[in-house]
Design a protein around this motif. Structure first.
Motif, short mmCIF file in Angstrom:
data_model
loop_
_atom_site.label_atom_id
_atom_site.label_comp_id
_atom_site.label_asym_id
_atom_site.label_seq_id
_atom_site.Cartn_x
_atom_site.Cartn_y
_atom_site.Cartn_z
N LYS A 118 80.88 105.10 -39.44
CA LYS A 118 79.69 105.94 -39.47
C LYS A 118 79.08 106.11 -38.08
O LYS A 118 78.51 107.15 -37.77
N LEU A 226 80.85 115.18 -53.65
CA LEU A 226 81.37 115.42 -52.30
C LEU A 226 80.94 116.79 -51.79
O LEU A 226 80.84 117.75 -52.56
N SER A 230 84.76 119.01 -47.89
CA SER A 230 85.37 117.72 -47.57
C SER A 230 86.89 117.79 -47.68
O SER A 230 87.43 118.38 -48.61
N ASP A 234 88.24 113.16 -44.71
CA ASP A 234 86.82 112.82 -44.86
C ASP A 234 86.63 111.77 -45.95
O ASP A 234 85.82 110.85 -45.81
N ARG A 237 87.83 108.47 -44.79
CA ARG A 237 86.84 107.88 -43.87
C ARG A 237 85.69 107.26 -44.66
O ARG A 237 85.16 106.22 -44.27
N PHE A 238 85.30 107.90 -45.75
CA PHE A 238 84.25 107.33 -46.60
C PHE A 238 84.67 105.96 -47.13
O PHE A 238 83.84 105.05 -47.26
N MET A 284 77.81 110.03 -47.62
CA MET A 284 78.69 110.81 -46.75
C MET A 284 77.79 111.86 -46.10
O MET A 284 77.43 112.84 -46.73
#
Length: 700
Positions: A118, A226, A230, A234, A237-238, A284
């Motif tokens: 993040k 979401l 996305s 992505d 990564r979350f 997110m």
């Protein structure tokens, strides 16, 4: 060598570490030489978090204060110091390499990886491999408690280590005790060897999934909420820090082939899935993401595929996939390659293009493109909404699962996965049609708990339930098909509606107070059909066609019978099976539209409730009327339903701002006389003034 590592966040501690997204505030570590059984210096470092508001549990357990943390270094500086101090201690011990060892997996997987992701800085390679002391301890001592029940304290008690937690600072006692446990495991009686460390994947690997694969339901989750743009990266990564299976991200599409804000994610094992569930309502960007359990069957319906064409397209691994939408139907491979240009070469040239087609071979205007690296993909995305021919082209990141879902399933007749049903309305026998007019015999309930049902509303209204018209409770859903917190109730008279509004306004339902307002049937219909009702008055539904402007909505009162030829275009077979019998339907009057009768109340979607165009066939669940009822309607009006078989036409690909005049102009010279059409659909006076004699074309 091992580096024994312990950490704490500003929030939850123990088994819930990292589940609340709170930042790291403490790191304690010590180097251990497994061969010489020597240790380096014990280091304790405070970490300055962006939010210094500490939870009560954190204050109580750690003894830390916001004032003390305010003088500390931020996480990136602390991690730099960590690397430097570990290297220095290793030199003193005559060692060069090391592996981290932590109490469980939460610190590495649920705290460090998500937080650094993040904050957009990279962790060093040492954080992608570590030993879980709990697992190693259970391997060494099989008779000890299960791994999930282990703590530093229980492991020390099992070994009889007499350490007093109160004598040491928070974090220092934990590291010293972990080192003592490791030395006990290395003793002659155990001779434990650290050989198989836990690993964290550096990046998500894309790849196809076959429908013949076996997917364990204990490894799959559903992520909801979401952002529509996305990509699989992505989502990966979350879930940074957790190991997603190869090709394990499947973006869900709606019936129009567009992303619906949900994804199914498959992890390498159930342990990783359980950790993923702890990220329920993590963020997110500015959106929180809901995480729920899902099944392997659901994942295969989305991600599975068997097409040779798709398999060949996806056979090139580690490619970046871009989806193109809005292509001219005449576009060729050369046109697409020319549009992308030399600055973003397609992998394999023409072989890196996959056009999406309908089952009959017609192009849909969609295509998928492969790029060998992120740089080429970024260059392609810069061409978003540039013109090819006379149309602008949309470009988005995509996934292997989306390729299979769109190409293999999008244009099938059955839905991809069970979803919320298409908005439906029961057959309402006269005289209880949906209310219209200005008589204020309805009430609106606003602020209902989202879990409230019909029974809750009836209990809320108390004695007034006897004054509700049959089929008079209408629950309103939002655009995602979820409860909006609103409901409308038709009362037997305006006086009854007034009394209910006075008696129940701001009365409590569960833990919320509910506002109750008196309104008219016309106002109710405006909201049910997508409009808004507020203090400034009525705002009409989002509809541009003049014939469907608000005065024309009176057509609900005497809705038309949809002919079988037209209704066939609207049948979503998996959701709305035709269960009505001809005997039961033939008796229905011809002025009532036929809908499935499985429901006991009215379900509405703000954007999908219209009795006639301009809705898409995939958003309204009309169902064919039985032949006997159609014949009865035809004989009652003495007008043929259709002049001849096949007289109904369907138009696709219309510009979104198309109006009635443009459609009539398009069909100039092929118009029916008004008498040939009035028996099919009743037009309001305003609609007739727009049409001026020619028929209103049914463009589905």
């Amino acid at each position: 060598s091992l580096v024994v590592l312990f950490g704490a966040t500003a929030g939850a501690y123990g088994a819930k570490l990292g589940s609340d997204e709170r930042e790291l505030i403490l790191l304690v570590w010590q180097v251990v030489d497994l061969h010489s059984k020597k240790v380096g210096t014990l280091h304790k470092s405070l970490v300055k978090a962006d939010n210094l508001d500490l939870s009560d549990q954190c204050r109580e357990v750690s003894g830390l204060t916001p004032e003390g943390l305010g003088k500390a270094e931020p996480l990136d500086r602390v991690l730099q110091q960590f690397s430097q101090l570990v290297s220095s201690d290793l030199k003193v011990l005559g060692r060069s390499s090391y592996t981290l060892c932590s109490d469980g997996q939460l610190l590495i997987r649920q705290v460090l990886h998500p937080e650094t992701s993040k904050k957009n800085f990279l962790l060093s390679d040492c954080f992608y491999s570590f030993y879980d002391l709990r697992k190693e301890f259970h391997t060494c001592y099989p008779s000890s408690a299960a791994v999930k029940d282990q703590t530093i304290k229980t492991m020390a008690e099992y070994l009889g280590l007499g350490t007093d937690e109160a004598e040491e600072d928070f974090g220092v006692w934990q590291v010293k005790t972990m080192v003592a446990i490791i030395f006990s495991m290395l003793s002659e009686g155990c001779n434990h060897v650290f050989t198989e460390p836990e690993t964290v994947k550096y990046k998500y690997e894309t790849g196809p999934c076959s429908k013949s694969e076996t997917v364990d339901s204990e490894t799959v989750i559903r992520a909801r909420g979401l952002p529509w743009q996305s990509s699989d990266q992505d989502i990966a990564r979350f879930f940074k820090g957790l190991n997603i299976a190869k090709g394990g991200v499947a973006l869900c599409l709606n019936s129009q082939g567009r992303r619906n804000g949900e994804a199914l994610v498959r992890f390498v094992n159930s342990e990783q899935r359980d950790l993923a569930l702890e990220r329920h309502k993590h963020h997110m960007g500015s959106r929180y993401i809901e995480v729920y359990k899902a099944t392997g069957e659901e994942f295969l319906k989305i991600a599975g595929g068997t097409s040779n064409e798709v398999a060949q397209f996806l056979s090139k691994e580690n490619q970046v996939i871009i989806r193109m939408r809005g292509l001219p139907f005449t576009a060729t491979q050369e046109d697409v390659l020319g549009f992308l240009g030399p600055e973003c070469p397609v992998t394999g040239g023409k072989e890196g293009l996959l056009f999406v087609k309908y089952p009959d071979g017609r192009p849909t205007g969609d295509a998928f493109v492969l790029f060998s690296c992120e740089e080429y993909a970024q260059n392609a995305l810069k061409k978003h909404k540039e013109i090819l021919g006379k149309r602008y082209i949309e470009l988005f990141r995509s996934t292997a699962a989306e390729v299979q879902q769109v190409v293999l399933n999008r244009y099938m007749s059955t839905p991809l996965i069970p979803t919320l049903p298409t908005p439906i309305i029961p057959v309402i026998p006269p005289p209880y049609t949906i209310a219209t007019g200005s008589i204020r015999d309805c009430v609106r309930l606003r602020g209902l708990p989202y879990t409230a049902g019909i029974d809750d509303i009836l209990e809320f209204m108390g004695d007034a339930t006897g004054d509700i018209k049959p089929h008079g409770v209408h629950m309103v859903l939002n655009q995602q098909g979820r409860p909006s917190g609103d409901a409308f109730i038709q009362m037997k008279s305006a006086d009854k509606a007034f009394m209910v509004a006075q008696k129940c306004h701001k009365k409590m339902m569960k833990d919320r107070y509910v506002e109750v307002f008196q309104c008219s049937g016309e106002e109710m219909n405006f909201v049910l059909m997508g409009g808004t009702l507020n203090r400034s008055g009525l705002s009409p539904p989002p509809c541009k066609l003049p014939c469907l402007s608000p005065p024309a909505y009176a057509a609900f009162q005497t809705a038309a019978v949809i002919p079988a030829e037209a209704a066939a275009l609207y049948q979503p077979q998996a959701l709305l099976p035709t269960t009505r019998t001809p005997q039961a339907s033939a008796a229905a009057p011809p002025t009532v539209t036929y809908y499935p009768a499985q429901a006991a109340q009215l379900y509405m979607n703000y954007t999908a409730y219209y009795p006639s165009p301009p809705v898409s066939p995939t958003t309204v669940g009309y169902i064919a009327a039985p032949p006997g009822a159609v014949a009865a309607a035809a004989s009652a009006t003495h007008t043929p339903i259709l002049p001849q078989p096949g007289a109904l036409v369907r138009m696709q690909g219309l510009p979104y701002n198309t109006g009635m005049k443009e459609i009539l102009s398009f069909f100039q010279g092929y118009q029916y006389a008004p008498d040939d059409y009035n028996g099919l659909i009743q037009l309001s006076d305003q609609a007739r003034s727009v049409l001026q004699a020619p028929k209103e074309w049914v463009c589905l």
